[in-house]
Design an enzyme around this catalytic site. Structure first.
Site, PDB file in Angstrom:
ATOM      1  N   ARG A  86       0.776  -1.232   0.000  1.00  0.00           N
ATOM      2  CA  ARG A  86       0.000   0.000   0.000  1.00  0.00           C
ATOM      3  C   ARG A  86       0.816   1.295   0.000  1.00  0.00           C
ATOM      4  O   ARG A  86       0.244   2.377   0.070  1.00  0.00           O
ATOM      5  CB  ARG A  86      -0.998   0.027   1.165  1.00  0.00           C
ATOM      6  CG  ARG A  86      -1.932  -1.171   1.213  1.00  0.00           C
ATOM      7  CD  ARG A  86      -3.204  -0.873   1.937  1.00  0.00           C
ATOM      8  NE  ARG A  86      -2.985  -0.547   3.327  1.00  0.00           N
ATOM      9  CZ  ARG A  86      -3.958  -0.098   4.140  1.00  0.00           C
ATOM     10  NH1 ARG A  86      -5.186   0.055   3.673  1.00  0.00           N
ATOM     11  NH2 ARG A  86      -3.702   0.193   5.397  1.00  0.00           N
ATOM     12  N   ASP A  87       2.136   1.207  -0.111  1.00  0.00           N
ATOM     13  CA  ASP A  87       2.915   2.454  -0.190  1.00  0.00           C
ATOM     14  C   ASP A  87       4.225   2.217  -0.936  1.00  0.00           C
ATOM     15  O   ASP A  87       5.314   2.489  -0.433  1.00  0.00           O
ATOM     16  CB  ASP A  87       3.189   2.998   1.210  1.00  0.00           C
ATOM     17  CG  ASP A  87       3.527   4.490   1.189  1.00  0.00           C
ATOM     18  OD1 ASP A  87       3.156   5.168   0.224  1.00  0.00           O
ATOM     19  OD2 ASP A  87       4.160   4.968   2.146  1.00  0.00           O
ATOM     20  N   ILE A  88       4.098   1.723  -2.161  1.00  0.00           N
ATOM     21  CA  ILE A  88       5.266   1.419  -2.988  1.00  0.00           C
ATOM     22  C   ILE A  88       5.756   2.703  -3.639  1.00  0.00           C
ATOM     23  O   ILE A  88       5.015   3.383  -4.345  1.00  0.00           O
ATOM     24  CB  ILE A  88       4.900   0.383  -4.068  1.00  0.00           C
ATOM     25  CG1 ILE A  88       4.356  -0.891  -3.422  1.00  0.00           C
ATOM     26  CG2 ILE A  88       6.105   0.069  -4.953  1.00  0.00           C
ATOM     27  CD1 ILE A  88       3.399  -1.654  -4.303  1.00  0.00           C
TER      28      ILE A  88
END
Length: 287
Positions: A86-88
């Protein structure tokens, strides 16, 4: 605390050569601290945006993309639970002593049983990497694929997904790359620091892969397993053009709401956001 411990235990059981290994955790003076393996070459964004020398070669960049694709494929399908990162983004990719890429910072990660409903009521991520369906439909493996697509373009173009100080036509990276492809000048979007030391067909393939992964229609995005095959040239890209539905579409997070929205939007250059949406009405332009 129970949720934190449960997720730390799950993260501790993740074993992949392209994940930053979690060694332990502790609680000190009310703070929850994570201990991970030291990565001597720091984070990828230092080399892309902060003048760290030497500049990364194309060989190093495509190797990094392959490493992170492999890590995400493992998180989505190779573990007991589906792990959504969820935070690449470049600042969450660490480089070891040999410049192998390791995906880190699982502070926003979610864990779900295989086959379970992956939707969530909270849209989290970083501006420019967030799939347009996040608010309406919630988190899924497809939203991770979208973020990875933005990351692919970020690494190849040497710029962030959103650059407000650039001319209007270049501010949104995805749209800019798409427009250049329509003008038959796709390779002009590559990072100029690459010079001519790269494979033209490989850079073109990677740029198109970034556009496929960031397709506004989630059902048309590939799985991370397919992405790994594309990057390793074991599978050709699907047949598509700049005029295929959903390609190059950019939907900024601008909302008109009929009830309360708690949303924090810090600097899009280096920060993450969380949106807590109770109800929203989209306008006629998909915003």
């Amino acid at each position: 605390m129970k949720q934190f411990v449960a997720e730390v235990i799950t993260m501790g059981n993740l074993e992949h050569r392209n994940l930053v290994p979690l060694l332990g955790y502790c609680r000190r003076k009310g703070e929850l601290l994570l201990v991970s393996e030291y990565m001597p070459n720091g984070s990828l964004d230092q080399y892309l945006f902060h003048g760290q020398n030497p500049s990364l070669t194309w060989f190093q960049r495509i190797s990094i993309l392959k490493d992170i694709a492999s890590a995400l494929s493992y998180l989505h399908t190779g573990t007991k639970q589906v792990v959504l990162h969820r935070d690449i983004k470049a600042s969450n990719v660490m480089l070891d002593s040999e410049f192998n890429a390791r995906l880190g910072d699982f502070g926003m990660a979610k864990f779900h049983d295989h086959g379970a409903n992956l939707s969530a009521t909270t849209a989290v991520g970083t501006i420019g990497y967030m799939a347009p369906e996040l608010i309406a439909m919630g988190t899924s493996t497809k939203t991770d694929v979208y973020a990875f697509g933005a990351f692919v373009l970020e690494v190849t173009c040497g710029r962030r997904p959103v650059e407000p100080e650039l001319p209007v036509e270049k501010q949104y990276m995805i749209k800019w790359v798409w427009e250049c492809w329509k003008r038959a000048s796709l390779l002009e979007t590559r990072d100029p620091r690459l010079g001519r030391e790269f494979k033209f067909d490989e850079v073109e393939m990677v740029l198109k892969l970034g556009l496929i992964c960031t397709n506004a229609l989630p059902e048309t995005r590939p799985t991370m397993g397919q992405v790994v095959q594309y990057l390793n040239r074991n599978l050709p890209l699907p047949d598509f053009s700049p005029y295929s539905p959903g390609i190059g579409a950019v939907m900024p997070f601008s909302m008109e709401t009929s009830s309360s929205v708690a949303i924090g939007i810090p600097n899009p250059r280096n920060s993450s956001i969380s949106m807590f949406v109770t109800h929203s009405i989209l306008d006629g332009h998909g915003r």
